[in-house]
Design a protein around this motif. Structure first.
Motif, PDB file in Angstrom:
ATOM      1  N   GLU A   1       0.832  -1.200   0.000  1.00 36.41           N
ATOM      2  CA  GLU A   1       0.000   0.000   0.000  1.00 36.41           C
ATOM      3  C   GLU A   1       0.864   1.247   0.000  1.00 36.41           C
ATOM      4  O   GLU A   1       1.818   1.362   0.766  1.00 36.41           O
ATOM      5  CB  GLU A   1      -0.904   0.025   1.236  1.00 36.41           C
ATOM      6  CG  GLU A   1      -1.842   1.219   1.277  1.00 36.41           C
ATOM      7  CD  GLU A   1      -2.687   1.258   2.541  1.00 36.41           C
ATOM      8  OE1 GLU A   1      -3.617   2.085   2.600  1.00 36.41           O
ATOM      9  OE2 GLU A   1      -2.415   0.466   3.466  1.00 36.41           O
ATOM     10  N   GLY A   2       0.534   2.184  -0.876  1.00 30.83           N
ATOM     11  CA  GLY A   2       1.228   3.470  -0.888  1.00 30.83           C
ATOM     12  C   GLY A   2       2.565   3.429  -1.588  1.00 30.83           C
ATOM     13  O   GLY A   2       3.103   2.368  -1.916  1.00 30.83           O
ATOM     14  N   GLY A   3       3.099   4.628  -1.802  1.00 31.21           N
ATOM     15  CA  GLY A   3       4.368   4.767  -2.494  1.00 31.21           C
ATOM     16  C   GLY A   3       5.477   5.215  -1.560  1.00 31.21           C
ATOM     17  O   GLY A   3       5.476   4.905  -0.368  1.00 31.21           O
TER      18      GLY A   3
ATOM     19  N   ASP B   1       8.530   8.365  -0.460  1.00 30.77           N
ATOM     20  CA  ASP B   1       8.967   9.747  -0.537  1.00 30.77           C
ATOM     21  C   ASP B   1      10.488   9.753  -0.668  1.00 30.77           C
ATOM     22  O   ASP B   1      11.047   8.798  -1.194  1.00 30.77           O
ATOM     23  CB  ASP B   1       8.467  10.558   0.653  1.00 30.77           C
ATOM     24  CG  ASP B   1       8.043  11.969   0.239  1.00 30.77           C
ATOM     25  OD1 ASP B   1       8.597  12.468  -0.764  1.00 30.77           O
ATOM     26  OD2 ASP B   1       7.169  12.559   0.873  1.00 30.77           O
TER      27      ASP B   1
ATOM     28  N   GLU C   1       5.903   5.811   2.677  1.00 26.62           N
ATOM     29  CA  GLU C   1       4.975   6.697   3.378  1.00 26.62           C
ATOM     30  C   GLU C   1       3.862   5.945   4.128  1.00 26.62           C
ATOM     31  O   GLU C   1       3.861   5.875   5.352  1.00 26.62           O
ATOM     32  CB  GLU C   1       4.374   7.698   2.390  1.00 26.62           C
ATOM     33  CG  GLU C   1       5.370   8.711   1.867  1.00 26.62           C
ATOM     34  CD  GLU C   1       4.751   9.652   0.873  1.00 26.62           C
ATOM     35  OE1 GLU C   1       4.850  10.870   1.078  1.00 26.62           O
ATOM     36  OE2 GLU C   1       4.162   9.181  -0.120  1.00 26.62           O
ATOM     37  N   LYS C   2       2.894   5.398   3.408  1.00 32.83           N
ATOM     38  CA  LYS C   2       1.756   4.738   4.063  1.00 32.83           C
ATOM     39  C   LYS C   2       2.175   3.463   4.782  1.00 32.83           C
ATOM     40  O   LYS C   2       1.539   3.065   5.766  1.00 32.83           O
ATOM     41  CB  LYS C   2       0.659   4.441   3.040  1.00 32.83           C
ATOM     42  CG  LYS C   2      -0.082   5.683   2.563  1.00 32.83           C
ATOM     43  CD  LYS C   2      -1.264   5.324   1.696  1.00 32.83           C
ATOM     44  CE  LYS C   2      -2.026   6.578   1.261  1.00 32.83           C
ATOM     45  NZ  LYS C   2      -3.185   6.241   0.398  1.00 32.83           N
ATOM     46  N   HIS C   3       3.217   2.833   4.306  1.00 34.92           N
ATOM     47  CA  HIS C   3       3.732   1.635   4.972  1.00 34.92           C
ATOM     48  C   HIS C   3       4.421   2.006   6.277  1.00 34.92           C
ATOM     49  O   HIS C   3       4.664   1.155   7.136  1.00 34.92           O
ATOM     50  CB  HIS C   3       4.699   0.899   4.038  1.00 34.92           C
ATOM     51  CG  HIS C   3       4.986  -0.507   4.417  1.00 34.92           C
ATOM     52  ND1 HIS C   3       6.235  -0.944   4.795  1.00 34.92           N
ATOM     53  CD2 HIS C   3       4.182  -1.590   4.485  1.00 34.92           C
ATOM     54  CE1 HIS C   3       6.190  -2.234   5.074  1.00 34.92           C
ATOM     55  NE2 HIS C   3       4.960  -2.652   4.895  1.00 34.92           N
TER      56      HIS C   3
ATOM     57  N   LEU D   1       3.943   9.086   9.354  1.00 34.43           N
ATOM     58  CA  LEU D   1       3.874   9.237   7.901  1.00 34.43           C
ATOM     59  C   LEU D   1       5.179   9.924   7.480  1.00 34.43           C
ATOM     60  O   LEU D   1       5.259  11.148   7.405  1.00 34.43           O
ATOM     61  CB  LEU D   1       2.660  10.064   7.489  1.00 34.43           C
ATOM     62  CG  LEU D   1       2.360  10.147   5.992  1.00 34.43           C
ATOM     63  CD1 LEU D   1       2.041   8.774   5.417  1.00 34.43           C
ATOM     64  CD2 LEU D   1       1.188  11.097   5.733  1.00 34.43           C
TER      65      LEU D   1
ATOM     66  N   HIS E   1       8.472  11.359   5.452  1.00 29.85           N
ATOM     67  CA  HIS E   1       8.616  12.020   4.157  1.00 29.85           C
ATOM     68  C   HIS E   1      10.071  12.232   3.730  1.00 29.85           C
ATOM     69  O   HIS E   1      10.576  11.520   2.872  1.00 29.85           O
ATOM     70  CB  HIS E   1       7.885  13.363   4.174  1.00 29.85           C
ATOM     71  CG  HIS E   1       6.413  13.252   4.226  1.00 29.85           C
ATOM     72  ND1 HIS E   1       5.657  12.727   3.205  1.00 29.85           N
ATOM     73  CD2 HIS E   1       5.523  13.596   5.199  1.00 29.85           C
ATOM     74  CE1 HIS E   1       4.376  12.752   3.525  1.00 29.85           C
ATOM     75  NE2 HIS E   1       4.263  13.275   4.736  1.00 29.85           N
TER      76      HIS E   1
ATOM     77  N   SER F   1       4.838  10.694 -11.559  1.00 29.62           N
ATOM     78  CA  SER F   1       4.041   9.481 -11.742  1.00 29.62           C
ATOM     79  C   SER F   1       3.859   9.143 -13.219  1.00 29.62           C
ATOM     80  O   SER F   1       3.571   8.002 -13.567  1.00 29.62           O
ATOM     81  CB  SER F   1       2.677   9.640 -11.075  1.00 29.62           C
ATOM     82  OG  SER F   1       1.955  10.709 -11.634  1.00 29.62           O
TER      83      SER F   1
ATOM     84  N   ALA G   1       5.524   2.383  -6.303  1.00 35.98           N
ATOM     85  CA  ALA G   1       4.562   1.588  -5.555  1.00 35.98           C
ATOM     86  C   ALA G   1       4.178   0.338  -6.336  1.00 35.98           C
ATOM     87  O   ALA G   1       4.553   0.151  -7.498  1.00 35.98           O
ATOM     88  CB  ALA G   1       3.323   2.430  -5.262  1.00 35.98           C
TER      89      ALA G   1
END
Length: 339
Positions: free
Chosen positions: A25-27, A29, A45-47, A69, A71, A263, A305
């Motif tokens: 989940e998530g990408g 930074d 990030e989300k991980h 979170l 960065h 992206s 991701a």
């Protein structure tokens, strides 16, 4: 997404990939680079983890959690520590290579983009703003030796993005994405000096600086666009189309190139003269927005991701030299050495 531009024949070519199947989940930074001990660190990030790799070949060495979170990291070589801006926690100090959290320096909510001044031992972190339910932000000045927030610079923006330092003039530039403006900060007085309103800027996010020519390179979104700005007065000098949703940029002075990752892909720009650039290559980054170029190894790193076609991964690319730019750089260096 624009059609690939010299993807197969340009200077940047795919070398290898390190899959990260556990990050579902998530990408990612930003990166931190430890050249001496051959390490590369990146924030998931989300991980909510830091992922550590061997810099030379991309081998995955370790993963550690405990973040909110995360960065932007800064690696402090002399202390074997990494300082990380964390949206929820503030500034997290991590011992390397154990990756254990040593301490947390509290800040306003929303700590995100940051820049490390290695010469001064100061880590500048943008925080506050919309994540703090405020229409203003702060740039916190963290002394990495004392682990203290030694100053807080008020910024009239709810979204500070990437920053760059001009050591020669004691200035820092910061993208104010919500205002489509650029803040100029006096580092000696730690105050806002001025704000530039530059025509055509939109959702400006990545920023790089060339101190030799005093040029700022700013990347906007919707559409993706490179703006070249005179850093002495804020004058717009030129623009060029770029990948959209960019979050990474590196100025490679030795090869007179910019590497912009978003992206939608990687844009490789060649510098035609001090004020103008041409995009010479575009590569699919599999949604990877962040990147870092390590000149010593001639390698570019991009993390992406999980996609429908495969797991999250760290991708490594080789970067071929530009013989003309290299020769010009050498001639300039030799000229400076002459009495």
């Amino acid at each position: 997404m624009a059609a690939p531009l010299n993807a197969d024949s340009g200077p940047v070519q795919f070398l290898r990939s390190t899959p990260l199947p556990e990050i579902t989940e998530g990408g990612f930074d930003h990166f931190a680079v430890d050249k001496k001990d051959d390490r590369l660190l990146i924030m998931a990030e989300k991980h909510a983890t830091v992922e550590m790799f061997r810099l030379s070949d991309g081998a995955h060495l370790a993963s550690a959690g405990g973040f909110g979170l995360p960065h932007t990291p800064a690696y402090v070589a002399g202390q074997h520590q990494m300082f990380v801006s964390d949206d929820k926690l503030g500034c997290v100090v991590v011992d390397v290579p154990s990756l254990k959290i040593a301490r947390i320096i509290p800040l306003r909510q929303g700590a995100d983009e940051a820049v490390f001044d290695k010469k001064a031992g100061l880590f500048y972190i943008g925080n506050g703003g919309k994540k703090d339910k405020s229409d203003n932000s702060s740039i916190s000045v963290i002394d990495v030796k004392t682990y203290k927030e030694v100053a807080r610079i008020a910024i009239p923006s709810s979204n500070i993005e990437m920053m760059a330092i001009d050591h020669a003039r004691g200035l820092m530039f910061a993208n104010l994405r919500d205002k489509n403006q650029i803040a100029v900060i006096d580092l000696a007085t730690r105050t806002l000096k001025t704000i530039w309103t530059v025509p055509g800027l939109n959702l400006i996010t990545p920023m790089a600086y060339d101190g030799k020519t005093q040029r700022l390179f700013v990347i906007g979104r919707k559409p993706g666009k490179l703006s070249v700005i005179d850093a002495t007065n804020g004058t717009l000098l030129s623009t060029a189309g770029s990948v959209d949703t960019a979050d990474g940029i590196t100025w490679d002075g030795g090869n007179a190139r910019l590497y912009v990752s978003g992206s939608e892909g990687l844009s490789v720009f060649h510098r035609d003269d001090a004020d103008h650039f041409t995009e010479i290559q575009r590569i699919d980054t599999k949604t990877g927005k962040v990147s870092v170029y390590v000149d010593k190894l001639k390698q570019l790193y991009i993390a992406h991701a999980k996609t429908p076609d495969g797991p999250a991964a760290l991708d490594i690319y080789t970067v071929a030299p530009d013989p003309v730019a290299q020769a010009a750089a050498k001639a300039a260096a030799d000229a400076r050495k002459k009495p």
